[in-house]
Design a protein around this motif. Structure first.
Motif, mmCIF file in Angstrom:
data_model
loop_
_atom_site.group_PDB
_atom_site.id
_atom_site.type_symbol
_atom_site.label_atom_id
_atom_site.label_comp_id
_atom_site.label_asym_id
_atom_site.label_seq_id
_atom_site.Cartn_x
_atom_site.Cartn_y
_atom_site.Cartn_z
ATOM 1 N N GLY A 272 -23.117 2.971 -10.757
ATOM 2 C CA GLY A 272 -21.806 2.384 -10.984
ATOM 3 C C GLY A 272 -20.939 3.243 -11.871
ATOM 4 N N GLN A 273 -21.534 3.810 -12.935
ATOM 5 C CA GLN A 273 -20.781 4.689 -13.827
ATOM 6 C C GLN A 273 -20.373 5.966 -13.102
ATOM 7 O OE1 GLN A 273 -23.629 5.065 -17.022
ATOM 8 N NE2 GLN A 273 -22.694 3.408 -18.210
ATOM 9 N N ARG A 274 -21.267 6.488 -12.284
ATOM 10 C CA ARG A 274 -20.982 7.726 -11.559
ATOM 11 C C ARG A 274 -19.915 7.494 -10.480
ATOM 12 N NH1 ARG A 274 -24.966 9.597 -7.658
ATOM 13 N NH2 ARG A 274 -26.463 8.376 -8.834
ATOM 14 N N ARG A 275 -19.963 6.338 -9.855
ATOM 15 C CA ARG A 275 -18.994 6.019 -8.802
ATOM 16 C C ARG A 275 -17.625 5.688 -9.398
ATOM 17 N NH1 ARG A 275 -20.824 1.890 -4.219
ATOM 18 N NH2 ARG A 275 -21.844 3.798 -3.487
ATOM 19 N N GLY A 276 -17.618 4.987 -10.527
ATOM 20 C CA GLY A 276 -16.351 4.640 -11.155
ATOM 21 C C GLY A 276 -15.418 3.930 -10.194
ATOM 22 N N ASN A 277 -14.204 4.441 -10.084
ATOM 23 C CA ASN A 277 -13.209 3.849 -9.193
ATOM 24 C C ASN A 277 -13.091 4.580 -7.859
ATOM 25 O OD1 ASN A 277 -12.432 1.847 -11.096
ATOM 26 N ND2 ASN A 277 -11.134 3.349 -12.142
ATOM 27 N N LEU A 278 -14.046 5.451 -7.561
ATOM 28 C CA LEU A 278 -13.971 6.183 -6.301
ATOM 29 C C LEU A 278 -14.091 5.217 -5.124
ATOM 30 C CD1 LEU A 278 -16.251 9.264 -7.099
ATOM 31 C CD2 LEU A 278 -13.763 9.072 -7.298
ATOM 32 N N PRO A 279 -13.265 5.378 -4.102
ATOM 33 C CA PRO A 279 -13.283 4.435 -2.979
ATOM 34 C C PRO A 279 -14.548 4.565 -2.142
ATOM 35 C CG PRO A 279 -11.831 6.279 -2.494
ATOM 36 C CD PRO A 279 -12.266 6.441 -3.929
ATOM 37 N N VAL A 280 -15.050 3.432 -1.709
ATOM 38 C CA VAL A 280 -16.252 3.387 -0.878
ATOM 39 C C VAL A 280 -15.916 2.941 0.538
ATOM 40 C CG1 VAL A 280 -18.516 2.325 -0.606
ATOM 41 C CG2 VAL A 280 -17.696 2.913 -2.889
ATOM 42 N N THR A 414 -7.167 8.932 -6.251
ATOM 43 C CA THR A 414 -7.758 7.732 -5.673
ATOM 44 C C THR A 414 -7.012 6.486 -6.148
ATOM 45 O OG1 THR A 414 -9.401 7.637 -7.455
ATOM 46 C CG2 THR A 414 -10.032 8.790 -5.428
ATOM 47 N N THR A 415 -6.051 6.678 -7.044
ATOM 48 C CA THR A 415 -5.086 5.650 -7.416
ATOM 49 C C THR A 415 -3.748 6.038 -6.790
ATOM 50 O OG1 THR A 415 -6.198 5.205 -9.516
ATOM 51 C CG2 THR A 415 -3.901 4.511 -9.331
ATOM 52 N N PRO A 416 -3.015 5.114 -6.193
ATOM 53 C CA PRO A 416 -1.784 5.478 -5.479
ATOM 54 C C PRO A 416 -0.794 6.222 -6.374
ATOM 55 C CG PRO A 416 -2.392 3.206 -5.006
ATOM 56 C CD PRO A 416 -3.302 3.671 -6.111
ATOM 57 N N SER A 418 3.121 7.233 -6.244
ATOM 58 C CA SER A 418 4.409 7.039 -5.568
ATOM 59 C C SER A 418 5.341 8.177 -5.933
ATOM 60 C CB SER A 418 5.024 5.702 -5.968
ATOM 61 O OG SER A 418 4.180 4.633 -5.579
ATOM 62 N N ILE A 419 5.958 8.779 -4.926
ATOM 63 C CA ILE A 419 6.864 9.898 -5.165
ATOM 64 C C ILE A 419 8.294 9.474 -4.836
ATOM 65 C CG2 ILE A 419 5.084 11.639 -4.829
ATOM 66 C CD1 ILE A 419 5.989 12.040 -2.036
ATOM 67 N N PRO A 420 9.286 10.193 -5.355
ATOM 68 C CA PRO A 420 10.677 9.740 -5.257
ATOM 69 C C PRO A 420 11.186 9.472 -3.850
ATOM 70 C CG PRO A 420 10.492 11.475 -6.893
ATOM 71 C CD PRO A 420 9.157 11.381 -6.218
ATOM 72 N N ASP A 421 10.695 10.177 -2.832
ATOM 73 C CA ASP A 421 11.229 9.969 -1.483
ATOM 74 C C ASP A 421 10.677 8.717 -0.808
ATOM 75 O OD1 ASP A 421 8.657 10.621 -0.768
ATOM 76 O OD2 ASP A 421 9.191 12.406 0.381
ATOM 77 N N GLY A 422 9.830 7.985 -1.535
ATOM 78 C CA GLY A 422 9.291 6.743 -0.993
ATOM 79 C C GLY A 422 7.881 6.840 -0.453
ATOM 80 N N ASP A 423 7.357 8.043 -0.269
ATOM 81 C CA ASP A 423 5.984 8.199 0.193
ATOM 82 C C ASP A 423 5.002 7.852 -0.926
ATOM 83 O OD1 ASP A 423 6.563 8.987 2.774
ATOM 84 O OD2 ASP A 423 6.668 11.123 2.259
ATOM 85 N N THR A 424 3.775 7.520 -0.519
ATOM 86 C CA THR A 424 2.690 7.269 -1.467
ATOM 87 C C THR A 424 1.489 8.100 -1.052
ATOM 88 O OG1 THR A 424 3.426 5.008 -1.921
ATOM 89 C CG2 THR A 424 1.138 5.542 -2.432
ATOM 90 N N ILE A 425 0.932 8.813 -2.008
ATOM 91 C CA ILE A 425 -0.276 9.599 -1.761
ATOM 92 C C ILE A 425 -1.462 8.834 -2.324
ATOM 93 C CG2 ILE A 425 -1.527 11.708 -2.346
ATOM 94 C CD1 ILE A 425 0.635 12.226 -0.342
ATOM 95 N N LEU A 426 -2.475 8.631 -1.488
ATOM 96 C CA LEU A 426 -3.687 7.919 -1.911
ATOM 97 C C LEU A 426 -4.867 8.464 -1.131
ATOM 98 C CD1 LEU A 426 -5.173 5.580 -3.376
ATOM 99 C CD2 LEU A 426 -4.560 4.145 -1.409
ATOM 100 N N LEU A 427 -5.821 9.047 -1.833
ATOM 101 C CA LEU A 427 -7.050 9.483 -1.183
ATOM 102 C C LEU A 427 -7.952 8.275 -0.991
ATOM 103 C CD1 LEU A 427 -7.847 12.891 -2.897
ATOM 104 C CD2 LEU A 427 -6.387 12.384 -0.947
ATOM 105 N N THR A 428 -8.651 8.239 0.129
ATOM 106 C CA THR A 428 -9.435 7.064 0.486
ATOM 107 C C THR A 428 -10.901 7.427 0.701
ATOM 108 O OG1 THR A 428 -8.908 7.384 2.836
ATOM 109 C CG2 THR A 428 -7.442 5.962 1.566
ATOM 110 N N ALA A 429 -11.678 6.412 1.058
ATOM 111 C CA ALA A 429 -13.101 6.623 1.330
ATOM 112 C C ALA A 429 -13.271 7.722 2.374
ATOM 113 C CB ALA A 429 -13.724 5.328 1.828
ATOM 114 N N GLY A 430 -14.200 8.602 2.144
ATOM 115 C CA GLY A 430 -14.457 9.712 3.056
ATOM 116 C C GLY A 430 -13.793 11.004 2.653
ATOM 117 N N ASP A 431 -12.686 10.929 1.899
ATOM 118 C CA ASP A 431 -11.970 12.145 1.522
ATOM 119 C C ASP A 431 -12.805 13.052 0.623
ATOM 120 O OD1 ASP A 431 -9.681 11.685 2.985
ATOM 121 O OD2 ASP A 431 -8.615 10.694 1.363
#
Length: 480
Positions: A272-280, A414-416, A418-431
């Motif tokens: 759990g500590q090693r995984r932290g907030n990484l998406p599963v 792995t946390t969203p 948000s950039i000024p043009d309205g896009d959101t970058i978020l890495l997800t499970a598998g990345d």
């Protein structure tokens, strides 16, 4: 993210391996080797033979139901070797005396009329430790030949070392009824790593493995055993969870580096500590794949600017040929950084090819997808950050520091964002698994400003993990 199907499904462990298929070959700059690379877990990084020795010691174990062929002899040699290791190593790590498994059993998954652990072996493309019978069995017809073709002799030895790890954890009482599969599997990965260290140190009378390409191929086998990519609405996740490629490689490296004591420390809390907030899990109804276009490349760089707030953000160019005009760095396509102009040059066509999901399964079971490419782009941005600090960018320290900082950036995204043009970058499970696969195969994430990397995939992944689990300061201190 592409789904894979290496799933544990029987008793302590079952490994399902697809038969090797043709894969898409991605063009790119070759990764060269430094004259003085880092060591591998305290050992010299060397090239040499890997697999059965030319004149190996004979197996000490018989195999029930064997066809007498080459595959069963290789498996028997592997188990004999593993037992020779644990005969000494067990008492150094655990209480009591080591007890070998009672029997070795072979079958052909394409044949009829055989049983293992109470199950019909027709279609059982697996290897496993059977707790009730204290036996280890394997499919000699499909699984082990495919493993050997994909990863060599040591791929077979690795799977059997993992299965023997389940016997060791039972004897040592590391697991009990109710222990999650996730814990028992990663402990077994770790215990397999302790045996492979013994082989790498030259102690095995049957096998040898070099710490360059040989160990890289072994890590590829570990990556292949990762969980399939599941979504939040998929009920298969839970007690059958085995771990991502990143987690399983980490567990193997703990055993290889620190020995069996590190394996005993793997429990729910540690994972759990090693995984932290990484998406599963993937969000419902999403693939997690980000198109590789000029707009999204700009968005990725904009997200990095927000996260790291450099005083002089690097410029971005899609003129691939201009990378050759940089006076103080060679091109490292598909993404290059030029310190003189503080510019990241992207060859969009090559970046897209690098991040494309292959039409066929990778023959070694490695992950492929968008973050195999975007992680390379991120690594060139990390070189820009180092340049602003006045650091040397063309040596081995810079290569591994870059991998570490790329891990820091990956964890942040792995946390969203948000950039000024309205896009959101978020890495997800598998990345993260896609990044790890790229680090192992092409090394560009762990390369310096000229695209040169260290030869050891073990060291490259270790540096990336240091960043995933740490921060910028840790990277700068560790690779100074």
């Amino acid at each position: 993210m592409s789904r894979q199907h290496f799933i544990g499904a029987l008793l302590c462990t079952i490994v399902l391996l697809p038969v090797a298929a043709c894969s898409t070959v991605v063009s790119g700059a070759p990764v060269s080797v430094f004259d003085d690379p880092f060591s591998v877990a305290g050992m010299p990084a060397t090239d040499g033979p890997s697999g059965l020795r030319p004149d190996p010691a004979e197996p000490s174990r018989e195999v029930w139901n064997s066809d007498g062929g080459e595959i069963d002899k290789l498996a028997a040699s592997a188990v004999s070797d593993i037992e020779e290791f644990w005969a000494t190593a067990y008492r150094d790590a655990f209480e009591g005396e080591f007890k070998p498994v009672d029997e070795l059993i072979s079958w052909d998954a394409e044949g009829f009329g055989e049983e293992f652990c109470g199950l019909d072996t027709y279609g059982l493309v697996n290897a496993a430790f059977c707790k009730p019978d204290r036996t280890i069995g394997w499919d000699r017809g499909v699984l082990l030949p495919a493993l050997r073709k994909a990863n060599g002799d040591m791929g077979v030895a690795m799977v059997l070392a993992h299965e023997y790890g389940h016997s060791i954890q039972q004897q040592a009482k590391l697991v009990r009824r109710g222990t999650p599969t996730l814990v028992s599997e990663q402990q077994a990965d770790c215990l397999a790593g302790t045996y492979m260290r013994w082989v790498a140190e030259g102690n095995s009378p049957r096998f040898t493995i070099d710490t360059g390409d040989g160990l890289n191929n072994l890590l590829a086998a570990v990556i292949a055993f990762r969980d399939p990519l599941l979504s939040e609405d998929d009920a298969q996740i839970g007690m059958d969870e085995h771990g991502s490629a990143f987690e399983r490689v980490s567990a193997f490296q703990f055993g290889f580096t620190d020995g069996a004591a590190a394996c005993a420390a793997i429990d729910v809390k540690e994972i759990g500590q090693r995984r932290g907030n990484l998406p599963v899990l993937l969000p419902e109804d999403q693939t997690g794949e980000l198109p590789i276009t000029a707009d999204w490349v700009r968005s990725m760089v904009a997200a990095l600017n927000i996260l790291f707030k450099p005083s002089a953000p690097p410029r971005l160019s899609f003129d691939a040929d201009s990378a050759a005009d940089c006076p103080d760095a060679r091109p490292s396509p598909p993404a290059s950084f030029c310190p003189d102009t503080n510019t990241i040059v992207v060859d969009l066509a090559e970046l897209d090819a690098l991040g494309a999901q292959p039409e066929d399964e990778d023959p070694r079971g490695l992950a492929g997808g968008d973050n195999t490419a975007y992680s390379v782009l991120i690594s060139r941005y990390m070189l820009a950050l180092q340049h602003q600090r006045g650091l040397v960018l063309d040596n081995a320290e810079a290569a591994l520091r870059t991998a570490c900082l790329t891990g820091v950036a990956t964890a942040k995204m792995t946390t969203p964002v948000s950039i000024p043009d309205g896009d959101t970058i978020l890495l997800t499970a598998g990345d993260i698994d896609e990044a790890v696969s790229g680090i192992l195969t092409n090394g560009l994430v762990a390369s310096d400003v000229n695209g040169e990397s260290v030869p050891s995939g073990f060291s490259r992944i270790d540096a990336f993990r240091a960043g995933i689990l740490g921060d910028e300061d840790r990277c700068f201190k560790r690779f100074s």
